[in-house]
Design a protein around this motif. Structure first.
Motif, PDB file in Angstrom:
ATOM      1  N   SER A  56       0.826  -1.205   0.000  1.00  0.00           N
ATOM      2  CA  SER A  56       0.000   0.000   0.000  1.00  0.00           C
ATOM      3  C   SER A  56       0.858   1.251   0.000  1.00  0.00           C
ATOM      4  CB  SER A  56      -0.901   0.013   1.243  1.00  0.00           C
ATOM      5  OG  SER A  56      -0.114   0.112   2.419  1.00  0.00           O
ATOM      6  N   THR A 224      -5.011  -3.998  -0.192  1.00  0.00           N
ATOM      7  CA  THR A 224      -4.510  -3.579  -1.499  1.00  0.00           C
ATOM      8  C   THR A 224      -5.617  -2.911  -2.317  1.00  0.00           C
ATOM      9  OG1 THR A 224      -5.026  -5.634  -2.699  1.00  0.00           O
ATOM     10  CG2 THR A 224      -2.928  -5.545  -1.498  1.00  0.00           C
ATOM     11  N   ARG A 225      -5.211  -2.050  -3.224  1.00  0.00           N
ATOM     12  CA  ARG A 225      -6.171  -1.333  -4.070  1.00  0.00           C
ATOM     13  C   ARG A 225      -6.884  -2.295  -5.007  1.00  0.00           C
ATOM     14  NH1 ARG A 225      -4.506   4.543  -6.258  1.00  0.00           N
ATOM     15  NH2 ARG A 225      -3.555   4.367  -4.197  1.00  0.00           N
ATOM     16  N   ALA A 226      -6.140  -3.218  -5.605  1.00  0.00           N
ATOM     17  CA  ALA A 226      -6.743  -4.153  -6.558  1.00  0.00           C
ATOM     18  C   ALA A 226      -7.792  -5.038  -5.887  1.00  0.00           C
ATOM     19  CB  ALA A 226      -5.660  -5.014  -7.196  1.00  0.00           C
ATOM     20  N   LYS A 227      -7.458  -5.555  -4.720  1.00  0.00           N
ATOM     21  CA  LYS A 227      -8.404  -6.428  -4.021  1.00  0.00           C
ATOM     22  C   LYS A 227      -9.582  -5.626  -3.491  1.00  0.00           C
ATOM     23  CE  LYS A 227      -9.460 -10.589  -2.597  1.00  0.00           C
ATOM     24  NZ  LYS A 227      -9.695 -11.696  -3.548  1.00  0.00           N
ATOM     25  N   LYS A 229     -10.945  -3.097  -4.921  1.00  0.00           N
ATOM     26  CA  LYS A 229     -11.823  -2.910  -6.076  1.00  0.00           C
ATOM     27  C   LYS A 229     -12.603  -4.188  -6.370  1.00  0.00           C
ATOM     28  CE  LYS A 229     -11.774  -1.841 -11.015  1.00  0.00           C
ATOM     29  NZ  LYS A 229     -10.926  -1.581 -12.212  1.00  0.00           N
ATOM     30  N   GLU A 230     -11.899  -5.317  -6.338  1.00  0.00           N
ATOM     31  CA  GLU A 230     -12.532  -6.604  -6.648  1.00  0.00           C
ATOM     32  C   GLU A 230     -13.651  -6.934  -5.655  1.00  0.00           C
ATOM     33  OE1 GLU A 230     -11.261 -11.236  -6.112  1.00  0.00           O
ATOM     34  OE2 GLU A 230      -9.760  -9.893  -7.005  1.00  0.00           O
ATOM     35  N   ASP A 252      -5.928   2.459   0.557  1.00  0.00           N
ATOM     36  CA  ASP A 252      -5.779   1.812  -0.744  1.00  0.00           C
ATOM     37  C   ASP A 252      -7.018   1.008  -1.119  1.00  0.00           C
ATOM     38  OD1 ASP A 252      -2.766   1.701  -2.157  1.00  0.00           O
ATOM     39  OD2 ASP A 252      -2.805   2.428  -0.110  1.00  0.00           O
ATOM     40  N   MET A 253      -7.587   0.296  -0.161  1.00  0.00           N
ATOM     41  CA  MET A 253      -8.820  -0.450  -0.446  1.00  0.00           C
ATOM     42  C   MET A 253      -9.953   0.516  -0.784  1.00  0.00           C
ATOM     43  SD  MET A 253      -8.847  -3.645   2.242  1.00  0.00           S
ATOM     44  CE  MET A 253      -8.889  -2.618   3.719  1.00  0.00           C
ATOM     45  N   GLY A 256      -9.497   1.721  -4.358  1.00  0.00           N
ATOM     46  CA  GLY A 256      -9.918   0.678  -5.293  1.00  0.00           C
ATOM     47  C   GLY A 256     -11.430   0.575  -5.353  1.00  0.00           C
ATOM     48  N   GLN A 259     -13.130   3.176  -7.537  1.00  0.00           N
ATOM     49  CA  GLN A 259     -13.122   2.826  -8.960  1.00  0.00           C
ATOM     50  C   GLN A 259     -14.309   1.921  -9.303  1.00  0.00           C
ATOM     51  OE1 GLN A 259      -9.287   1.009  -9.563  1.00  0.00           O
ATOM     52  NE2 GLN A 259      -8.181   2.946  -9.530  1.00  0.00           N
TER      53      GLN A 259
END
Length: 344
Positions: A56, A224-227, A229-230, A252-253, A256, A259
């Protein structure tokens, strides 16, 4: 007689040197490491630090801050990036023990599974300092824990939400009489993640408005940003028209999730009130853009405290068993004003 006196003097000198060498408690030979008053100079102190990773914006800032503090103080820092794997941190600690560093510091990825390696450090006479996250191990296996109060962070997050929802006269998007809350949790097993959730839920249950809130979804976004978002995409597929509030256990979460919210045609910061913890620059920019409502501070700037503490420990000074740092909270309406003051 003269020969006997010389032999006695030689043996006494040898004994004094031996005692001096044994008094260091880690860090190798100390004969050349002492200043005139018997303390170690910072340039002769070696600290091993086992970091979580670089998952992060906060963690990267934490790493940079610790490295800079070590450089400024003149100590030697042996740094290890565990890449989010506990086994890598354990290997790093064993490497620090083999190197006979003066102090070992670790930000534990998870709270359990540390007893054996911490006992190895203790047996080697090397003191351990925990930074940020904690462990469930016997407290005698480490000297101190430098941390923020993550329970208070969670409490601050809910209390701000409660006050804001009431002050703004918000009504539930899905109808009914309850605001529906989605939560993006941190790493499973992380002490900080657990404490933030505990603080949030405790504050919610203790609120006079508790009946107005319901946690509709809660899942780890792994910091994490990716997780983030998911997981938010999954939340929205199930309950997109109902979610009123998002509490993210780190920035970061939340970023994400924003988005995902925008991609679903929903307005973050308006349709869904968003609060996260860290208060990094990314969160401030999102607040300035109207996409996020509040950030609770969790400072990564622990380097100076860690270095100062390590120097004291290396010189045999007593330090508190717990060293807490003070933190603030930043609503969106002061984000633009405060952004220039942010160091991370």
């Amino acid at each position: 007689m003269k020969k006997n006196r010389l032999l006695a003097a030689f043996l006494a000198s040898a004994m004094m040197l031996s005692l001096a060498a044994c008094s260091g408690g880690g860090g190798g030979d100390t004969a050349g490491d002492q200043t005139a008053d018997g303390t170690k100079d910072a340039s002769d102190i070696v600290v091993g630090f086992a970091q979580v990773g670089a998952e992060s914006e906060w963690r990267t800032a934490n790493t940079e801050n610790i490295k800079q503090a070590a450089e400024n103080a003149g100590i030697t820092l042996q740094f290890s990036d565990a890449q989010q794997k506990q086994e890598n941190q354990i290997k790093a600690i064993r490497s620090f023990i083999a190197s006979d560093v003066d102090v070992i510091s670790v930000c534990p990825i998870v709270g359990t599974g540390w007893d054996t390696v911490l006992q190895e450090a203790k047996d080697a006479g090397i003191p351990v300092v925990l930074v940020d996250r904690g462990v469930t191990a016997d407290p005698s296996l480490y000297v101190t824990h430098i941390k923020a109060d993550a329970v208070k962070e969670g409490e601050k997050a809910f209390n701000w939400i409660d006050e804001y929802m009431q002050a703004q006269g918000k009504t539930p998007r899905g109808g009914g009489d309850q605001f529906q809350i989605a939560i993006l949790e941190g790493t499973v097993g992380s002490s900080v993640a657990a404490d933030r959730l505990n603080g949030f839920s405790t504050a919610m249950s203790g609120s006079p408005n508790a009946a107005q809130y319901n946690i509709i979804a809660s899942q780890t976004g792994e910091y994490t940003r990716a997780k983030g978002k998911e997981v938010m995409e999954s939340f929205l597929k199930s309950d997109g028209d109902k979610i009123d509030i998002l509490f993210a256990c780190n920035d970061d979460m939340a970023l994400g999730a924003i988005q995902a919210i925008e991609a679903a045609g929903i307005k973050p910061g308006d349709d869904i009130v968003i609060v996260s913890i860290d208060a990094a620059k990314g969160a401030f920019n999102a607040m300035i853009e109207g996409k996020m409502n509040c950030a609770v501070e969790h400072t990564p700037n622990l380097g100076d405290i860690l270095v100062e503490t390590a120097i004291k420990i290396a010189n045999g000074e007593q330090v508190p068993a717990l060293i807490e740092v003070e933190e603030d909270i930043f609503p969106a309406d002061i984000a633009e004003q405060e952004l220039p003051n942010r160091t991370y």
